[in-house]
Design an enzyme around this catalytic site. Structure first.
Site, PDB file in Angstrom:
ATOM      1  N   ALA A  73       0.836  -1.200   0.000  1.00  0.00           N
ATOM      2  CA  ALA A  73       0.000   0.000   0.000  1.00  0.00           C
ATOM      3  C   ALA A  73       0.871   1.250   0.000  1.00  0.00           C
ATOM      4  O   ALA A  73       1.254   1.762   1.060  1.00  0.00           O
ATOM      5  CB  ALA A  73      -0.944  -0.018   1.191  1.00  0.00           C
ATOM      6  N   LEU A  74       1.174   1.729  -1.215  1.00  0.00           N
ATOM      7  CA  LEU A  74       2.007   2.924  -1.388  1.00  0.00           C
ATOM      8  C   LEU A  74       1.168   4.065  -1.965  1.00  0.00           C
ATOM      9  O   LEU A  74       1.141   5.175  -1.421  1.00  0.00           O
ATOM     10  CB  LEU A  74       3.169   2.591  -2.341  1.00  0.00           C
ATOM     11  CG  LEU A  74       4.091   3.726  -2.776  1.00  0.00           C
ATOM     12  CD1 LEU A  74       4.919   4.229  -1.588  1.00  0.00           C
ATOM     13  CD2 LEU A  74       5.060   3.275  -3.888  1.00  0.00           C
TER      14      LEU A  74
ATOM     15  N   GLY B  23       0.582   9.293  -6.812  1.00  0.00           N
ATOM     16  CA  GLY B  23       0.691   8.093  -7.651  1.00  0.00           C
ATOM     17  C   GLY B  23       2.113   7.951  -8.156  1.00  0.00           C
ATOM     18  O   GLY B  23       2.960   7.360  -7.482  1.00  0.00           O
ATOM     19  N   SER B  24       2.391   8.578  -9.318  1.00  0.00           N
ATOM     20  CA  SER B  24       3.757   8.534  -9.842  1.00  0.00           C
ATOM     21  C   SER B  24       4.732   9.220  -8.888  1.00  0.00           C
ATOM     22  O   SER B  24       5.858   8.764  -8.690  1.00  0.00           O
ATOM     23  CB  SER B  24       3.811   9.225 -11.214  1.00  0.00           C
ATOM     24  OG  SER B  24       3.140   8.432 -12.171  1.00  0.00           O
TER      25      SER B  24
ATOM     26  N   GLU C 139       2.746  -0.483 -10.973  1.00  0.00           N
ATOM     27  CA  GLU C 139       4.179  -0.616 -10.616  1.00  0.00           C
ATOM     28  C   GLU C 139       5.045   0.388 -11.390  1.00  0.00           C
ATOM     29  O   GLU C 139       6.168   0.093 -11.797  1.00  0.00           O
ATOM     30  CB  GLU C 139       4.657  -2.068 -10.756  1.00  0.00           C
ATOM     31  CG  GLU C 139       3.913  -2.967  -9.765  1.00  0.00           C
ATOM     32  CD  GLU C 139       4.696  -4.130  -9.205  1.00  0.00           C
ATOM     33  OE1 GLU C 139       5.923  -4.171  -9.364  1.00  0.00           O
ATOM     34  OE2 GLU C 139       4.060  -4.995  -8.584  1.00  0.00           O
ATOM     35  N   GLY C 140       4.482   1.575 -11.585  1.00  0.00           N
ATOM     36  CA  GLY C 140       5.184   2.640 -12.296  1.00  0.00           C
ATOM     37  C   GLY C 140       4.733   2.695 -13.741  1.00  0.00           C
ATOM     38  O   GLY C 140       4.869   1.712 -14.475  1.00  0.00           O
TER      39      GLY C 140
ATOM     40  N   GLU D  80       5.789   6.164 -18.377  1.00  0.00           N
ATOM     41  CA  GLU D  80       6.510   7.445 -18.285  1.00  0.00           C
ATOM     42  C   GLU D  80       7.521   7.376 -17.137  1.00  0.00           C
ATOM     43  O   GLU D  80       8.653   7.878 -17.252  1.00  0.00           O
ATOM     44  CB  GLU D  80       5.513   8.596 -18.066  1.00  0.00           C
ATOM     45  CG  GLU D  80       4.611   8.889 -19.267  1.00  0.00           C
ATOM     46  CD  GLU D  80       3.514   7.844 -19.519  1.00  0.00           C
ATOM     47  OE1 GLU D  80       3.213   7.030 -18.624  1.00  0.00           O
ATOM     48  OE2 GLU D  80       2.947   7.838 -20.637  1.00  0.00           O
TER      49      GLU D  80
ATOM     50  N   ARG E 201      -8.599 -19.613 -40.604  1.00  0.00           N
ATOM     51  CA  ARG E 201      -9.594 -18.734 -41.228  1.00  0.00           C
ATOM     52  C   ARG E 201      -9.247 -18.498 -42.704  1.00  0.00           C
ATOM     53  O   ARG E 201      -8.137 -18.047 -43.014  1.00  0.00           O
ATOM     54  CB  ARG E 201      -9.606 -17.399 -40.458  1.00  0.00           C
ATOM     55  CG  ARG E 201     -10.407 -16.303 -41.093  1.00  0.00           C
ATOM     56  CD  ARG E 201     -11.878 -16.462 -40.842  1.00  0.00           C
ATOM     57  NE  ARG E 201     -12.625 -15.295 -41.276  1.00  0.00           N
ATOM     58  CZ  ARG E 201     -13.941 -15.258 -41.341  1.00  0.00           C
ATOM     59  NH1 ARG E 201     -14.661 -16.328 -40.997  1.00  0.00           N
ATOM     60  NH2 ARG E 201     -14.561 -14.166 -41.726  1.00  0.00           N
TER      61      ARG E 201
END
Ligand code: CAA
Length: 376
Positions: free
Chosen positions: A123-124, A130-131, A362-363, A366, A267
């Site tokens: 829990a970060l 966020g970033s 997880e990042g 960017e 196909r």
């Protein structure tokens, strides 16, 4: 250069592939309806999959890091939901205790996590952090033999199902990132509240929740590392975690490529298989080339980690490239299937929805570019 795996690693791949076909495939419709795959996770625990790289001393399988990455890769070919549950549980739910915990903390928590008796979470992220994870606002104040935590977290994978959370909070706001500390928080801790379940574009079987801490009382012995070590605990484990998300993305891309190739071979339009028509044949060629490149990056980062070498840059490159590959290959797989690909009768629309988040959690991509460019 050919990727060569040891006999033990190949056995792990086969075991996981068989398990996924037999035990996970039947559960996919339920997961798509939003059901958390508890029974699958229980069986994975019995097989030792919940603690693959954890030393036997702490109840794990004691296998190498590449075997762990192979497992996430194989599971994600069948279900990216199962892939992320395992990746978060191991890389950022268990490893922080193994790498930064005291002997008491390791003995208390790691065997339960490694056996699958406990599920781990991390829990970060917060609504406004966020970033820029270092700007988190959750506050921890020491009061006697507990820390009192107040704040909230968002997008917590495995949240609501987890038995332990690695929680990040500031013990010294004036020190900025150097004032962040990490805590091991058990399910049922007074003041821990599980909030809204997110309704997501994909990964429908994985739970993603908000957490609120209202005077949550965490025993002082659950501080992980020293006060102020928290940001490094988060970053160091995310370095490794990102290889796992790269492997998850690779699994999605491989599955999409396999489906698209099989479909294009069967196909027929204009009197011959669409795979033999250049518009589709070239598409498949590009998809296969990207998948191969992603595989090399993911296993190169995994091999550096397995040898105990620094791999932050390589982990970011692997995640950046593999997640873009998963999105591109899944989009093209839908295109190869045409109208059928847009229906839920075929799995490619699920791969398409599941792939996107690999470029976010997880990042974001960017952030991976920031990590890579800083290291050049
Ligand atoms: N390992 C160890 N320490 C590290 C590190 C690493 N990889 N990266 C940075 N640090 C240390 C630095 O050395 C520095 O220490 P000092 O203050 O002692 O010098 C400190 O951390 C701060 O470093 P920066 O100034 O470089 O930090 P920054 O604020 O510029 O942030 C960042 C760097 C890479 C952008 C970081 O904020 C980041 O990774 N952001 C993305 C957050 C993220 O990935 N969130 C994912 C949430 S978890 C998740 O998604 C799980 C899930 O559900 C699937």
């Amino acid at each position: 250069m050919k990727l060569l795996f040891t006999e033990e690693q190949e056995m792990m791949r086969k075991m996981v592939r068989d398990f996924a076909e037999k035990e996970i495939v039947p559960f996919i419709p339920m997961m798509e309806q939003g059901e958390f795959p508890r029974e699958v996770i229980r069986k994975m625990g019995e097989l030792g999959l919940m603690g693959i790289p954890i030393p036997e001393k702490y109840g794990g399988a004691g296998m190498d890091f590449i075997s762990y990455i192979l497992a996430i890769n194989e599971l994600s070919r069948v279900s990216a939901t199962i892939g992320v549950i395992l990746a978060v549980h191991t890389s950022v739910g268990t490893n922080p205790i193994l790498y930064f915990g005291t002997e008491e903390q390791k003995n208390k928590y790691v065997p339960k996590l490694a056996s699958g008796e406990y599920l781990g979470a991390f829990a970060l992220t917060e609504p406004s952090a966020g970033s820029d994870a270092g700007s988190l606002k959750t506050r921890a104040v020491k009061a006697g033999d507990v820390y009192r935590l107040n704040g909230s977290k968002v997008f917590i994978t495995n949240g609501g199902e987890a038995d332990t959370y690695i929680v990040f909070a500031s013990t010294n706001p004036a020190a900025g990132k150097r004032g962040i500390s990490a805590f091991i928080v058990e399910k049922g801790t007074p003041g821990l509240m599980v909030g809204k379940d997110e309704h997501k574009m994909g990964l429908h079987g994985s739970r993603t929740v908000q957490l609120t801490f209202e005077d949550m009382r965490v025993p002082v012995e659950n501080l992980l590392g020293k006060e102020g070590d928290g940001f490094k605990v988060a970053m160091a484990n995310l370095d490794v975690g990102r290889i796992g998300i790269g492997a998850q993305a690779l699994g999605i891309a491989e599955a999409a490529l396999q489906c698209a190739t099989a479909y294009a071979t069967e196909r027929e339009q204009f009197g011959k298989p669409i795979s033999t028509q250049q518009g589709i044949g070239f598409k498949l060629a590009d998809m296969a080339t990207s998948v191969e490149a992603a595989k090399l990056l993911v296993y190169r980062a995994a091999s550096l980690q397995a040898q105990g070498m620094n791999c932050g840059k390589e982990a970011s490159m692997a995640k950046l490239f593999a997640s873009r590959t998963a999105v591109d290959v899944a989009i093209e797989a839908v295109q190869v299937y045409g109208g059928y690909g847009y229906t839920t009768d075929y799995p490619v629309e699920r791969y398409f929805r599941d792939a996107k988040v690999c470029e976010i959690y997880e990042g974001t991509s960017e952030i991976q570019r920031m990590v890579i460019s800083k290291s050049l």
